[in-house]
Design a protein around this motif. Sequence first.
Motif, PDB file in Angstrom:
ATOM      1  N   SER A 283     -10.634   4.233  -2.119  1.00  0.00           N
ATOM      2  CA  SER A 283     -10.819   2.832  -1.759  1.00  0.00           C
ATOM      3  C   SER A 283     -11.433   2.076  -2.935  1.00  0.00           C
ATOM      4  CB  SER A 283     -11.743   2.719  -0.546  1.00  0.00           C
ATOM      5  OG  SER A 283     -11.177   3.370   0.566  1.00  0.00           O
TER       6      SER A 283
ATOM      7  N   GLU B  89     -16.378   2.608   3.962  1.00  0.00           N
ATOM      8  CA  GLU B  89     -15.772   1.771   4.991  1.00  0.00           C
ATOM      9  C   GLU B  89     -16.655   1.670   6.234  1.00  0.00           C
ATOM     10  OE1 GLU B  89     -14.427   4.179   3.328  1.00  0.00           O
ATOM     11  OE2 GLU B  89     -12.488   3.579   2.516  1.00  0.00           O
TER      12      GLU B  89
ATOM     13  N   SER C 264      -8.207  -1.150   3.548  1.00  0.00           N
ATOM     14  CA  SER C 264      -8.850  -1.053   2.244  1.00  0.00           C
ATOM     15  C   SER C 264      -7.809  -1.322   1.157  1.00  0.00           C
ATOM     16  CB  SER C 264      -9.475   0.323   2.070  1.00  0.00           C
ATOM     17  OG  SER C 264      -8.539   1.340   2.391  1.00  0.00           O
TER      18      SER C 264
ATOM     19  N   ASN D  48      -6.352  -0.345  -1.561  1.00  0.00           N
ATOM     20  CA  ASN D  48      -5.970   0.745  -2.460  1.00  0.00           C
ATOM     21  C   ASN D  48      -4.588   1.223  -2.059  1.00  0.00           C
ATOM     22  OD1 ASN D  48      -7.850   1.707  -0.093  1.00  0.00           O
ATOM     23  ND2 ASN D  48      -6.360   3.346  -0.446  1.00  0.00           N
TER      24      ASN D  48
ATOM     25  N   HIS E 280      -7.112  12.175   2.305  1.00  0.00           N
ATOM     26  CA  HIS E 280      -7.187  10.726   2.211  1.00  0.00           C
ATOM     27  C   HIS E 280      -8.279  10.420   1.213  1.00  0.00           C
ATOM     28  CE1 HIS E 280      -6.042   6.835   3.716  1.00  0.00           C
ATOM     29  NE2 HIS E 280      -7.294   6.480   3.831  1.00  0.00           N
ATOM     30  N   TYR E 281      -8.310   9.218   0.711  1.00  0.00           N
ATOM     31  CA  TYR E 281      -9.345   8.810  -0.237  1.00  0.00           C
ATOM     32  C   TYR E 281      -9.347   9.751  -1.437  1.00  0.00           C
ATOM     33  CZ  TYR E 281     -11.072   6.872   4.164  1.00  0.00           C
ATOM     34  OH  TYR E 281     -11.181   6.233   5.360  1.00  0.00           O
TER      35      TYR E 281
ATOM     36  N   LYS F 186       0.807  -1.221   0.000  1.00  0.00           N
ATOM     37  CA  LYS F 186       0.000   0.000   0.000  1.00  0.00           C
ATOM     38  C   LYS F 186       0.839   1.269   0.000  1.00  0.00           C
ATOM     39  CE  LYS F 186      -3.656   0.902   2.379  1.00  0.00           C
ATOM     40  NZ  LYS F 186      -5.068   1.032   2.049  1.00  0.00           N
TER      41      LYS F 186
HETATM   42 MG    MG Z   1      -8.362   2.972   3.770  1.00  0.00          MG
END
Ligand code: MG
Length: 322
Positions: free
Chosen positions: A146, A175, A138, A140, A225-226, A51
């Motif tokens: 994700s 999530e 997750s 990703n 994030h994401y 990751k």
């Molecule tokens: Mg995550």
Amino acid sequence: MARILPADQSLEEASRLLLAGELVAIPTETVYGLAADATQGRAVARIFEAKGRPSFNPLIAHVADLEMAARIGRLERVTLRLAEHFWPGPLTLVVEQRADSPVHPLVTAGLASIALRMPRGIAREISAHIARPLAAPSANPSGRLSATSAAAVQAGLGDRIALIVDGGPAEIGVESTIVRVESGGLRILRPGGLTAEEIESVASTRILPSEQAGGIIAPGMMASHYAPSAAMRLDAREILPGEALLAFGGSRAARAERAIAILNLSERGDLTEAAANLYAHLGLLDKSGAATIAVEPIPHVGLGVAINDRLARAAAPRDGSN
Ligand code: MG
Ligand code: TXA
């Protein structure tokens, strides 16, 4: 590229690879997870490598049943009640870890607490089959969207993992909700697929305001994030030149005809449908070549809380730290 096997033909092969210390991407009802046997340190280390994740960020241990959960952490009155009610499901409980927990310390990044979740479907079946908890963030690359399909996992991590189990599009699409018991009530550390209202109706305990969750900083809690590659503009009521539009409900954005691409999270304004479409739609609009993705307002109720949380993180300034 990773091999992809349909969920109903994957149990033996996924189990074999996991016991051998390999990484396997697995579907869960929330998002796809990048799984390793949580008892093997070397296997867990591979998750962080694959990751590109800062290794101080702890992982969720996914369990097959309450007995497995109880061998790892202490479920007490409120957490036990929530587990009995909502597991298997999109709820992660942060509890005190037992001294004799079989989970490798790398999973918790040295914290005394541990995040536990019992997922639905094949993820749970695999954990039961190998009789071990699965550490799985997750699936990703760190800081990216994700994955909610096997194809999205393949695109992000396919060159770094042995097998992807294909369970079709993730049912919930955001999530799990992460909850911790604190003095005075329950704290939601990350809003997610289970709403605060649902938790409150079962917990018979106060839900503390989520603003100042103390303690560890989780990647899902880092500002950025994401994130897609495009910039994000939230609560958009009109489209600017060069933008793509992420619509919601009966789209009312002015000048929508300007948009480079338009996708609607849910034409009928259904938040459950919107959550299920969130990451896939963001990923597609990101590929449209638009410099910015404009997002129409989404109500801050029910699953809308988790959707808005992920959108805010996707829109946050990127500092390159994850
Ligand atoms: Mg995550
Ligand atoms: O739905 C989900 O939760 C998905 C699927 C695969 O289960 N998993 C997921 O994992 O979102 P991940 O690693 O992307 O996010 C887990 C979050 C992180 O924000 C992490 O920091 C937090 O859980 N976490 C893990 N252990 C914790 C602990 N002991 N205390 C507080 N937060 C913790």
